[in-house]
Design an enzyme around this catalytic site. Structure first.
Site, PDB file in Angstrom:
ATOM      1  N   ASN A 152      24.857  20.502  43.840  1.00  0.00           N
ATOM      2  CA  ASN A 152      25.979  19.570  43.640  1.00  0.00           C
ATOM      3  C   ASN A 152      25.660  18.141  44.065  1.00  0.00           C
ATOM      4  O   ASN A 152      26.263  17.202  43.551  1.00  0.00           O
ATOM      5  CB  ASN A 152      27.226  20.071  44.385  1.00  0.00           C
ATOM      6  CG  ASN A 152      28.084  20.936  43.472  1.00  0.00           C
ATOM      7  OD1 ASN A 152      27.969  20.849  42.240  1.00  0.00           O
ATOM      8  ND2 ASN A 152      28.934  21.763  44.056  1.00  0.00           N
ATOM      9  N   PHE A 410      26.513  28.613  46.227  1.00  0.00           N
ATOM     10  CA  PHE A 410      25.399  27.875  46.841  1.00  0.00           C
ATOM     11  C   PHE A 410      25.374  26.403  46.416  1.00  0.00           C
ATOM     12  O   PHE A 410      24.299  25.812  46.265  1.00  0.00           O
ATOM     13  CB  PHE A 410      24.032  28.532  46.525  1.00  0.00           C
ATOM     14  CG  PHE A 410      24.103  30.020  46.360  1.00  0.00           C
ATOM     15  CD1 PHE A 410      24.638  30.805  47.360  1.00  0.00           C
ATOM     16  CD2 PHE A 410      23.672  30.638  45.186  1.00  0.00           C
ATOM     17  CE1 PHE A 410      24.727  32.180  47.215  1.00  0.00           C
ATOM     18  CE2 PHE A 410      23.764  32.005  45.020  1.00  0.00           C
ATOM     19  CZ  PHE A 410      24.298  32.787  46.040  1.00  0.00           C
ATOM     20  N   CYS A 411      26.555  25.826  46.190  1.00  0.00           N
ATOM     21  CA  CYS A 411      26.636  24.419  45.750  1.00  0.00           C
ATOM     22  C   CYS A 411      25.862  24.209  44.451  1.00  0.00           C
ATOM     23  O   CYS A 411      25.321  23.117  44.225  1.00  0.00           O
ATOM     24  CB  CYS A 411      26.130  23.448  46.823  1.00  0.00           C
ATOM     25  SG  CYS A 411      27.006  23.553  48.375  1.00  0.00           S
ATOM     26  N   ASN A 412      25.741  25.244  43.656  1.00  0.00           N
ATOM     27  CA  ASN A 412      24.963  25.136  42.410  1.00  0.00           C
ATOM     28  C   ASN A 412      25.762  25.808  41.294  1.00  0.00           C
ATOM     29  O   ASN A 412      25.398  26.865  40.793  1.00  0.00           O
ATOM     30  CB  ASN A 412      23.602  25.831  42.611  1.00  0.00           C
ATOM     31  CG  ASN A 412      22.630  25.500  41.494  1.00  0.00           C
ATOM     32  OD1 ASN A 412      23.036  25.313  40.343  1.00  0.00           O
ATOM     33  ND2 ASN A 412      21.352  25.428  41.814  1.00  0.00           N
TER      34      ASN A 412
END
Ligand code: PLP
Length: 505
Positions: A152, A410-412
């Site tokens: 992100n 996972f911020c993805n």
């Protein structure tokens, strides 16, 4: 149908009794695993892991430090008097020498010539990425291209790009391997107007799937008029990034991911000509050569000085040089080979876990062997009827066994969307309830509407991982063979925006 507690039979495969034989088999299949030096190091320098009976499998979240790193750093701080490096007195000069020594060490470690690259200390990889985003000279007609599987902090650059009139192009991934769709990438790269600044960003290793994208993409994009931002945060902890060979314009890293300590220091490695094109939106203490209140003017400093706002984390920066020294002693190649061996074994064993009806327990997102991938493995678990286990409950149960996994997205988000082949309409339905809904509600809407998962379980191995860690993991995961997904108890906590929320918190 057995319950989870009863499913001892499969767990028995990974019993203490079978461990020695499994290890012998593993060693014969994975000669790259360095059984001597790193196991020995684990006993001496990372003994706290076993003393506390922790199974640490979140190296993509953060690396672990060796005790010698702390000792060396504490020894340095205890014997030296160090002042703020912005002054010119003896203690300040001593500190400046240490900071500049660490900076030189960073360039040296990445084989980056100081004539070509500058190392800018930041708070973390996100700080490095934000520098590029807020200072890149996007304008009408510019483009910002990025792969779907970015963190992100790379996705967020699109907000700077959009605000300045640039067009944003996401490069799709192909399932099931989650590698770049080369034909789409070629089309997107060919669209750049060469009279405009264009930025292409991709992770050297995805923090979701572990996929390692080809570093040749750097030159391919540059030849077509793009500057390239390589997010190397998940790659460098167990791979060599050789900047004498690969020439990205910008590289982001967080040092705690490489060697655990210190936290709070990252780096932007920038090629000098690309750095000169950046336009900082403000100035701060330390970033100017001259500023006046009455004249309302300032001159920016050059090089790294223009980007280090205020006082750097000066007492911690020498610990970066110490950490790099630790990796150099071990060699990154040895760490890489060991991580690769453990990854191969986990993948193989995960794929072999089946329910009695023949269905797989584990679904691996991305590559299922070690070809062009790193030690980050993301999965979901499915019961004999093909129903998804709630990854949050799996994490809670892992916690009870002192196993540190990572779950969520996972911020993805893009890699998760690509791997589950979620459509824009399905995702928009999750956003429809407005800004206060949070990730737990979002995933429940997605799962309810589509039966697909918007989150997963991530296992990652690194510098101090050993066979016993992954054997323990397999014992835990195999406990779900032949278990129904509604028989493992209710979820007790949620994770929202990478923060844990407990009832009443
Ligand atoms: C690939 C990648 N990029 C960027 C980041 C951001 O790193 P930090 O949180 O240290 O800023 C991470 C963190 O997990 C990552 O894995």
């Amino acid at each position: 149908m057995t319950t989870r507690r009863e499913s001892i039979q499969e767990r028995g495969t990974y019993s203490d009794h079978n461990k020695e034989a499994a290890y012998t088999r593993f060693l014969s299949q994975n000669p790259g695993y360095d059984a001597d030096q790193i196991d020995h190091l684990r006993d001496r320098q990372y003994s706290r892991i076993d003393q506390q009976q922790q199974i640490y499998l979140d190296y993509t979240g953060g690396g672990l430090h060796a005790s010698s790193q702390l000792e060396e750093h504490m020894e340095l701080l205890s014997r030296t008097v160090l002042g703020n490096p912005h002054s010119n007195n003896p203690t300040s000069q001593a500190m400046t020498n240490l900071v500049e020594g660490a900076r030189a060490r960073v360039l040296e470690y990445f084989l980056a010539s100081p004539d070509e690259y500058v190392a800018i200390f930041t708070a973390n990889a996100s700080g490095a990425l934000k520098h590029v985003g807020e200072s890149y000279p996007f304008m009408d007609g510019s483009r910002y291209a990025l792969t779907y599987d970015n963190h992100n902090s790379v996705n967020g650059i699109r907000e700077f790009a959009r605000a300045r009139g640039a067009r944003i192009d996401y490069v799709p991934l192909l399932t099931p391997e989650l590698r770049v769709d080369q034909a789409s990438l070629d089309r997107i790269l060919a669209r750049a107007r060469t009279d405009r600044p264009n930025l292409f960003a991709f992770p050297a290793q995805s923090n979701f799937s572990g996929v390692q994208h080809p570093l040749d993409l750097i030159a391919v994009a540059q030849e077509q008029g793009w500057d390239v931002l390589l997010d190397a945060a998940a790659f460098v902890p167990s791979n060599r990034l050789d900047l004498s060979r690969w020439k990205p314009d910008f590289v982001s890293v967080s040092f705690y991911k490489m060697f655990g300590y210190p936290t709070g220091v990252g780096c932007l490695l920038a090629r000098k000509p690309a750095l000169e094109r950046l336009q900082r939106p403000w100035f701060a203490g330390g970033t100017i050569t001259l500023a006046s209140v009455q004249a309302d003017r300032h001159f920016m400093a050059t090089g790294e000085a223009a980007f280090e706002d205020g006082t750097v984390d000066y007492l911690n920066i020498p610990a970066v040089a110490i950490g790099l020294g630790h990796i150099e002693k071990l060699t990154i190649e040895r760490i890489h080979d060991r991580v690769e061996a453990l990854t191969a074994w986990i993948l193989e064993e995960f794929l072999a876990l089946r329910h009695d009806n023949g269905r797989h327990l584990v679904r691996v997102y991305g590559p299922i062997d070690t070809d062009r991938r790193g030690g980050t493995i993301t999965v979901n678990l499915y019961d004999p009827q093909g129903r998804l286990f709630d990854y949050r409950r799996i994490e809670e149960l892992a916690n009870q066994e002192q196993i540190s996994l990572r779950t969520g997205c996972f911020c993805n988000p893009g890699a998760g969307e690509a791997s589950e082949e979620l459509t824009t309409a399905e995702i928009e339905a999750g956003f429809a309830a407005g800004p206060n809904i949070g990730f737990p509600y979002f995933i429940s809407v997605i799962e309810h509407n589509t039966g697909k998962s918007a989150g997963a379980i991530r296992v990652s191995v690194g510098i101090a991982s050993n066979f016993a860690d992954v054997y323990h993991l397999l014992r835990f995961i195999s406990g779900f063979v032949n278990v129904e997904s509604n028989k493992i108890g209710a979820v007790e906590f949620d994770i929202d925006s990478c923060r844990v929320i407990r009832d009443g918190a």
